[in-house]
Scaffold this active site. Structure first.
Site, PDB file in Angstrom:
ATOM      1  CB  CYS A   1      -0.776  -0.013   1.354  1.00  0.00           C
ATOM      2  SG  CYS A   1      -1.961   1.492   1.296  1.00  0.00           S
ATOM      3  CG  LEU A   2       0.963   3.660  -3.332  1.00  0.00           C
ATOM      4  CD1 LEU A   2       0.482   4.779  -4.488  1.00  0.00           C
ATOM      5  CD2 LEU A   2       2.557   3.539  -3.548  1.00  0.00           C
TER       6      LEU A   2
ATOM      7  CG  HIS B   1      -5.627  -2.048  -1.279  1.00  0.00           C
ATOM      8  ND1 HIS B   1      -4.616  -2.709  -0.489  1.00  0.00           N
ATOM      9  CD2 HIS B   1      -5.513  -1.013  -1.231  1.00  0.00           C
ATOM     10  CE1 HIS B   1      -3.784  -1.742   0.020  1.00  0.00           C
ATOM     11  NE2 HIS B   1      -4.143  -0.571  -0.518  1.00  0.00           N
ATOM     12  CD  GLU B   2      -6.952   1.485  -4.258  1.00  0.00           C
ATOM     13  OE1 GLU B   2      -6.871   2.469  -3.307  1.00  0.00           O
ATOM     14  OE2 GLU B   2      -5.875   1.027  -4.400  1.00  0.00           O
TER      15      GLU B   2
HETATM   16 ZN    ZN Z   1      -3.675   1.429  -0.232  1.00  0.00          ZN
END
Ligand code: ZN
Length: 172
Positions: free
Chosen positions: A89-90, A131-132
């Site tokens: 994840c960023l 995830h989003e």
């Molecule tokens: Zn993420």
């Protein structure tokens, strides 16, 4: 066009449920464009609005051959199967965890023209949507870890925060 700064673990905006987009107008389109720039700069596959500090229900993504896409007010209305895969994840940079999610999902939402979009996806693409969507509900992948994994992850995050404090943000 300058991108946004990506919010990372510890920022409260990542823990809040984002609100529905009420008007898909020029400002939303502008936001999506800048999110795509930010996502590409960070070499990410997807980026949700809370990750750039905006508590609205939209995310941008690019997977496979279909170019950059935007999903506004997304809802997953069907899912089945199970699939475990390494996930990053960023907002938790440089850390990867095996995360179990549904293998297939059906997701619905809107594009920037206000048209309804409906996508059936599996594996990586299905994982990306889940995830989003988690981001829009204030959940990070750290929240999906079991106790042992979580302990290791939190220790590493604390270690990083301390290193950062010692070096100061300018030293990086
Ligand atoms: Zn993420």
């Amino acid at each position: 066009m300058a991108g946004y700064r990506i919010r990372t673990f510890g920022d409260p905006v990542l823990k809040r449920r984002a609100e529905e987009v009420t008007d898909i107008d020029g400002r939303v389109a502008q936001l999506a464009q800048e999110m795509l720039v930010t996502m590409h700069e960070a070499n990410g596959l997807g980026l949700a609005a809370p990750q750039v500090g905006v508590g609205r229900r939209l995310f941008v993504y690019e997977i496979g051959e279909s170019g950059p896409r935007v999903m506004v007010n997304p809802v997953i209305d069907e899912q089945d199967g199970e699939w475990e895969y390494e996930e990053g994840c960023l907002s938790v940079p440089g850390m990867y965890f095996p995360i179990r999610r549904a293998k297939r999902v059906h997701i619905k939402g809107y594009d920037l023209d206000g048209n309804e979009v409906s996508v059936e996806a599996e594996d990586l693409e299905a994982k990306l949507y889940q995830h989003e969507l988690d981001h829009l509900d204030g959940r990070l992948l750290l929240d999906l870890l079991d106790d042992d994994q979580r302990k290791v992850a939190m220790k590493e995050l604390r270690r990083r925060a301390e290193t950062e404090q010692q070096q100061g943000p300018a030293g990086r």
